[in-house]
Design a protein around this motif. Structure first.
Motif, PDB file in Angstrom:
ATOM      1  N   ALA A 715       0.828  -1.211   0.000  1.00 37.09           N
ATOM      2  CA  ALA A 715       0.000   0.000   0.000  1.00 37.09           C
ATOM      3  C   ALA A 715       0.863   1.263   0.000  1.00 37.09           C
ATOM      4  N   PHE A 716       2.133   1.121   0.381  1.00 43.41           N
ATOM      5  CA  PHE A 716       3.050   2.253   0.394  1.00 43.41           C
ATOM      6  C   PHE A 716       3.979   2.157  -0.812  1.00 43.41           C
ATOM      7  N   LYS A 717       4.339   3.287  -1.361  1.00 41.48           N
ATOM      8  CA  LYS A 717       5.143   3.308  -2.579  1.00 41.48           C
ATOM      9  C   LYS A 717       6.524   2.705  -2.366  1.00 41.48           C
ATOM     10  N   LYS A 718       7.111   2.947  -1.208  1.00 42.91           N
ATOM     11  CA  LYS A 718       8.436   2.419  -0.909  1.00 42.91           C
ATOM     12  C   LYS A 718       8.561   2.197   0.594  1.00 42.91           C
ATOM     13  N   PRO A 719       9.514   1.359   1.013  1.00 38.78           N
ATOM     14  CA  PRO A 719       9.640   1.044   2.440  1.00 38.78           C
ATOM     15  C   PRO A 719       9.876   2.272   3.318  1.00 38.78           C
ATOM     16  N   GLU A 720      10.558   3.277   2.753  1.00 38.90           N
ATOM     17  CA  GLU A 720      10.849   4.466   3.550  1.00 38.90           C
ATOM     18  C   GLU A 720       9.573   5.229   3.920  1.00 38.90           C
ATOM     19  N   ASP A 721       8.548   5.146   3.064  1.00 38.37           N
ATOM     20  CA  ASP A 721       7.283   5.823   3.385  1.00 38.37           C
ATOM     21  C   ASP A 721       6.627   5.181   4.604  1.00 38.37           C
ATOM     22  N   LEU A 722       6.617   3.839   4.629  1.00 46.71           N
ATOM     23  CA  LEU A 722       6.057   3.146   5.789  1.00 46.71           C
ATOM     24  C   LEU A 722       6.931   3.371   7.017  1.00 46.71           C
ATOM     25  N   GLN A 723       8.237   3.463   6.829  1.00 43.92           N
ATOM     26  CA  GLN A 723       9.152   3.741   7.932  1.00 43.92           C
ATOM     27  C   GLN A 723       8.829   5.086   8.578  1.00 43.92           C
ATOM     28  N   ASP A 724       8.625   6.116   7.747  1.00 48.54           N
ATOM     29  CA  ASP A 724       8.293   7.445   8.283  1.00 48.54           C
ATOM     30  C   ASP A 724       6.960   7.433   9.009  1.00 48.54           C
ATOM     31  N   TYR A 725       5.987   6.700   8.437  1.00 46.49           N
ATOM     32  CA  TYR A 725       4.660   6.653   9.063  1.00 46.49           C
ATOM     33  C   TYR A 725       4.742   6.005  10.446  1.00 46.49           C
ATOM     34  N   ILE A 726       5.476   4.864  10.542  1.00 42.92           N
ATOM     35  CA  ILE A 726       5.609   4.175  11.830  1.00 42.92           C
ATOM     36  C   ILE A 726       6.375   5.033  12.820  1.00 42.92           C
ATOM     37  N   ASN A 727       7.405   5.722  12.353  1.00 43.36           N
ATOM     38  CA  ASN A 727       8.235   6.537  13.238  1.00 43.36           C
ATOM     39  C   ASN A 727       7.441   7.667  13.878  1.00 43.36           C
ATOM     40  N   ASN A 728       6.389   8.133  13.186  1.00 44.05           N
ATOM     41  CA  ASN A 728       5.585   9.241  13.703  1.00 44.05           C
ATOM     42  C   ASN A 728       4.372   8.786  14.512  1.00 44.05           C
ATOM     43  N   LEU A 729       4.190   7.470  14.657  1.00 39.83           N
ATOM     44  CA  LEU A 729       3.078   6.964  15.466  1.00 39.83           C
ATOM     45  C   LEU A 729       3.435   7.066  16.951  1.00 39.83           C
ATOM     46  N   ALA A 730       2.653   7.794  17.697  1.00 44.31           N
ATOM     47  CA  ALA A 730       2.891   7.948  19.138  1.00 44.31           C
ATOM     48  C   ALA A 730       1.908   7.066  19.903  1.00 44.31           C
ATOM     49  N   ILE A 731       1.993   5.763  19.671  1.00 49.15           N
ATOM     50  CA  ILE A 731       1.089   4.794  20.306  1.00 49.15           C
ATOM     51  C   ILE A 731       1.938   3.796  21.079  1.00 49.15           C
ATOM     52  N   SER A 732       1.627   3.618  22.356  1.00 43.23           N
ATOM     53  CA  SER A 732       2.405   2.708  23.194  1.00 43.23           C
ATOM     54  C   SER A 732       1.861   1.291  23.158  1.00 43.23           C
ATOM     55  N   ASN A 733       0.546   1.140  23.091  1.00 39.92           N
ATOM     56  CA  ASN A 733      -0.073  -0.179  23.124  1.00 39.92           C
ATOM     57  C   ASN A 733       0.131  -0.903  21.789  1.00 39.92           C
ATOM     58  N   PRO A 734       0.735  -2.105  21.787  1.00 37.55           N
ATOM     59  CA  PRO A 734       1.020  -2.789  20.513  1.00 37.55           C
ATOM     60  C   PRO A 734      -0.242  -3.196  19.751  1.00 37.55           C
ATOM     61  N   GLN A 735      -1.324  -3.542  20.445  1.00 34.52           N
ATOM     62  CA  GLN A 735      -2.555  -3.904  19.753  1.00 34.52           C
ATOM     63  C   GLN A 735      -3.153  -2.698  19.041  1.00 34.52           C
ATOM     64  N   GLU A 736      -3.139  -1.558  19.710  1.00 33.82           N
ATOM     65  CA  GLU A 736      -3.658  -0.338  19.091  1.00 33.82           C
ATOM     66  C   GLU A 736      -2.804   0.067  17.894  1.00 33.82           C
ATOM     67  N   MET A 737      -1.480  -0.105  18.008  1.00 31.75           N
ATOM     68  CA  MET A 737      -0.609   0.244  16.886  1.00 31.75           C
ATOM     69  C   MET A 737      -0.880  -0.649  15.684  1.00 31.75           C
ATOM     70  N   ALA A 738      -1.061  -1.966  15.908  1.00 26.99           N
ATOM     71  CA  ALA A 738      -1.342  -2.891  14.807  1.00 26.99           C
ATOM     72  C   ALA A 738      -2.639  -2.501  14.102  1.00 26.99           C
ATOM     73  N   GLU A 739      -3.678  -2.182  14.864  1.00 25.96           N
ATOM     74  CA  GLU A 739      -4.963  -1.800  14.275  1.00 25.96           C
ATOM     75  C   GLU A 739      -4.863  -0.469  13.538  1.00 25.96           C
ATOM     76  N   GLU A 740      -4.063   0.468  14.066  1.00 25.59           N
ATOM     77  CA  GLU A 740      -3.914   1.777  13.424  1.00 25.59           C
ATOM     78  C   GLU A 740      -3.229   1.638  12.056  1.00 25.59           C
ATOM     79  N   ILE A 741      -2.172   0.796  11.983  1.00 26.29           N
ATOM     80  CA  ILE A 741      -1.482   0.589  10.704  1.00 26.29           C
ATOM     81  C   ILE A 741      -2.420  -0.071   9.697  1.00 26.29           C
ATOM     82  N   LEU A 742      -3.204  -1.059  10.144  1.00 27.01           N
ATOM     83  CA  LEU A 742      -4.153  -1.732   9.252  1.00 27.01           C
ATOM     84  C   LEU A 742      -5.200  -0.751   8.730  1.00 27.01           C
ATOM     85  N   ASN A 743      -5.722   0.095   9.602  1.00 27.97           N
ATOM     86  CA  ASN A 743      -6.723   1.088   9.180  1.00 27.97           C
ATOM     87  C   ASN A 743      -6.134   2.096   8.198  1.00 27.97           C
ATOM     88  N   LYS A 744      -4.869   2.446   8.386  1.00 25.77           N
ATOM     89  CA  LYS A 744      -4.205   3.370   7.470  1.00 25.77           C
ATOM     90  C   LYS A 744      -4.133   2.772   6.061  1.00 25.77           C
TER      91      LYS A 744
END
Length: 767
Positions: A715-744
């Motif tokens: 869904a992302f053009k290149k790995p660096e785009d997904l890297q930047d998106y994950i780096n800017n996620l301020a979510i501590s709970n791993p379940q919430e982070m997994a669901e947030e990435i899927l929704n994105k």
């Protein structure tokens, strides 16, 4: 009338008792160490008299059994002189009313054996060194069997044995099974019947430790007799199978024993000759076990466990560790040798050059032999004909088949059977390809089996090293732990503290109502000086009590979350994931993306994940695991590909191993940055010898591992785009982070799942 019946019963018991002594002496007369020395029978004779058996009856039985075992007049003469001298000594003791003592028996055993040594040396010219060795071993065996028979007389068969008595019992059982090796008719071996019966009855009435110990003793006896570890391995495998399915159901234990026989006979091929007759001793032993009254077995079982019952026993941990270490090393060597044998059986097939030559000759025979122009083609135009045929065969090997356009022009104008020639070449090439594929599959199967045997060998070698490591008991801490728990209103009846292989373990027996109290771990941690966690909880044989096992806690722990989405329009996801705790220090995270989507992809990925879980739990090395899974998938009828993304997390060291085979990038999110984990390798199942690479990353508290399938990454053009998106996620709970990435990803694709999507997020934190 009752008195007469009682007398008859007593006579019957006496008859069977002496019949048992006769059988024992007869067997021990055959018990030779490597067919050279026979040191066992006389020690048993002295021990039976030490246990107040009638000296004249036992002496007569010794003489009769010795003669029937050897049919030797010299042997009968030696035994008669032996018995006569001892009866004289016995009569002197009886006359002066002085009882025998241990030292007396050992001295008399040495004295009465001197005439035997004299006869053997001066009349039979026997080897003096072997005679001396037999003499010394006979005295040592006499001491051992005296100690063991005395324990039976005092405490019964089910009585608790001291460490020395346990060793003596081991030696006695080994000597009996040493003699049993001598009795066989063709492929029907008495030792197999006795070993099977021993394992079944002990597995039913006693504990696992005793069953394995006596099974090992039986195997060692066979080793002494034949100088071969085959029956040692067989009996240990029998006992392991029965102990794995130890239950009060006789049929389950019998099936387990049959499974052990199949493993030895068909899988490991441990027997030199194996046929239906080889199963007769096993079947007879099982029938005896099944028809033996359950009521009587239960009585033996109760008596045994009452004498050995204890919630924690230090002796269980340290009992025969060195012996088990040696047995595991020997078994490891057996599997390693079998690996070498299998690899030596790999044929490798026929080289292409040789195959082409064979095909050239076959084409001449099938097509050209009955052709009227044969002499003209192969004599006048021999070089041109040969070059043309070889050219067509070369093209056939490259393309898989040939047609008329592949025939050289000059040759086509001269050949009258061109169509038949092309058809024959195509048929032969197809046959060769099928043959080559079959040979390759057979070779791959041999390699696969060899790898498994080598893996088992390594596991046993590691286990032997673990068993061989010293166990240090912390006796001073045990009472302190019990006292501290009592102060905290936790009743503990028993505690055992020991250290093995660098790991401290504490076993406690506490009341059931106290097992869930958090202060248990706190108290033990305080006494031991570092963090201790409950690693195992089992029920006790004593009602109302629970046994807790605590071990040194790892530095880190982890929590995780999972989010998945099936491809739009598909009923089943082709992705499979696994999160498994391999042991108290390692976690396995795995994602497997089967080729395509739907039922077939789901089956492929689930199969790969299941294999990985079981291999890792069993303790196989990473290289063997991935190679084996890859070969298993590639050997199927259909093309089965799977992208594998695997992460092995060691929470003791904070070390993470990433392995990828055709999988997209993973990510490690740290406090201020996010790393991309990228490894190039082919997916599972494409080629049999696919290369697998690993990448290690050290983690700190708060770091997160993100693993995903290509349905997410695409869904992302290149790995660096997904890297930047994950780096800017301020979510501590791993379940919430997994669901947030899927929704994105779903929002990028306008709520459409273009492929199966799976994501695992694991967070590491310091304990």
């Amino acid at each position: 009338m009752q008195y007469v019946n009682s007398q008859n019963n007593n006579k019957l018991l006496i008859f069977f008792k002496y019949l048992g002594f006769f059988a024992l002496f007869f067997i021990l007369n055959k018990a030779g160490i490597n067919y050279l020395i026979y040191p066992f029978v006389f020690g048993t004779y002295f021990a039976s008299i030490w246990c107040n058996q009638n000296v004249f009856s036992i002496s007569a039985i010794l003489l009769l059994s010795g003669y029937l075992a050897t049919f030797s007049l010299y042997n009968l003469l030696e035994n008669a002189i032996f018995v006569l001298i001892f009866l004289i000594i016995y009569g002197i003791h009886y006359k002066i009313k002085k009882p025998f003592k241990y030292l007396h028996i050992i001295i008399y055993a040495a004295i009465v054996n001197l005439p035997k040594l004299f006869i053997e040396i001066y009349f039979l010219n026997s080897n003096i060194y072997l005679l001396f060795l037999e003499f010394v071993l006979g005295l040592l065996y006499t001491f051992a069997v005296l100690k063991y028979f005395e324990s039976i007389c005092v405490r019964g068969l089910c009585g608790r044995l001291t460490s020395l008595e346990t060793i003596c019992a081991f030696i006695f059982v080994a000597s009996v099974f040493c003699g049993l090796n001598a009795f066989s008719i063709g492929n029907i071996h008495l030792i197999k019947f006795c070993a099977s019966a021993l394992v079944l009855f002990l597995g039913y009435v006693s504990n696992v430790q005793t069953t394995l110990l006596l099974a090992a003793a039986a195997g060692v006896g066979s080793l002494f007799y034949s100088n071969s570890p085959i029956y040692l391995c067989v009996i240990l495998i029998y006992s392991l199978c029965v102990c794995m399915f130890k239950t009060k159901n006789k049929y389950i234990m019998s099936v387990a024993l049959i499974a052990g026989e199949c493993i030895c006979g068909f899988y490991f091929n441990l027997f030199f000759e194996y046929n239906i007759l080889s199963l007769i001793p096993l079947i007879v032993a099982i029938l005896c076990f099944i028809i033996f009254p359950n009521k009587q077995l239960d009585i033996y079982s109760v008596n045994f466990h009452e004498s050995l019952s204890s919630l924690t026993q230090a002796s269980v941990i340290n009992r025969n560790r060195e012996l088990l270490h040696r047995r595991l090393v020997e078994l490891s060597d057996v599997f390693a040798e079998m690996n070498k044998v299998l690899r030596g059986m790999i044929s490798g097939g026929i080289a292409n050059s040789g195959a082409k030559r064979l095909l050239y000759n076959e084409v001449k025979i099938k097509t050209c032999d009955d052709c009227p122009n044969k002499n003209k083609c192969f004599r006048v135009y021999s070089a041109e004909t040969m070059q043309s045929l070889e050219h067509m065969i070369d093209i056939g090997f490259e393309k898989g088949k040939i047609n008329l356009l592949d025939v050289p022009t000059l040759f086509a104008g001269k050949c009258d059977k061109l169509n038949s020639l092309v058809s024959t070449i195509n048929d032969l090439i197809e046959q060769y390809k099928n043959y080559a594929g079959l040979v390759n599959n057979i070779d791959a199967s041999k390699v696969l089996l060899a790898e498994q045997l080598y893996g088992v060998s390594n596991i046993m070698r590691d286990l032997s090293l673990e068993v061989n490591s010293g166990v240090n008991f912390e006796k001073g801490k045990e009472k302190k732990i019990i006292d501290e728990l009592t102060y905290n209103n936790i009743i503990c009846s028993d505690a055992l503290v020991f250290e093995s292989a660098g790991t401290l373990s504490v076993t406690l027996a506490v009341r059931k109502e106290d097992r869930l109290k958090t202060s248990v771990s706190k108290v033990v941690s305080k006494v031991c000086g570092h963090k201790m966690d409950i690693a195992e909880e089992t029920s006790s044989t004593r009602a109302g009590w629970q046994v807790l096992t605590l071990k040194s806690a790892p530095k880190y722990d982890c929590v995780f979350g999972v989010a998945t989405k099936t491809k739009t329009g598909s009923s089943v996801s082709g992705d499979a994931y696994s999160i498994v705790k391999i042991n108290d220090g390692k976690y396995l995270f795995a994602l497997c993306d089967g080729m395509g989507s739907g039922q077939k992809a789901e089956q492929t990925s689930s199969t790969a994940i299941g294999l990985l879980e079981n291999f890792y739990k069993a303790g196989f090395d990473r290289e063997i695991i991935l190679s084996s899974v890859n070969k298993l998938l590639s050997l199927g009828k259909d093309e089965v590909f799977s992208a594998l993304d695997l992460c092995l997390l060691d929470v003791r060291e904070g070390l993470c191993d990433f392995i990828k085979m055709g999988a997209p990038e993973s990510y490690v999110k740290q406090k201020e940055t996010t790393k991309i984990i990228q490894i190039g390798a082919l997916p599972l199942g494409i080629v049999q010898n696919a290369e697998n690479k690993a990448k290690q990353v050290y983690l700190s508290s708060g770091d997160k591992i993100i693993m995903l399938t290509d349905g997410i990454s695409d869904a992302f053009k290149k790995p660096e785009d997904l890297q930047d998106y994950i780096n800017n996620l301020a979510i501590s709970n791993p379940q919430e982070m997994a669901e947030e990435i899927l929704n994105k990803v779903l929002s990028i694709n306008k709520k459409i799942a273009k492929d199966d999507m799976s994501i695992i997020v694991a967070k590491v934190f310091e304990r």
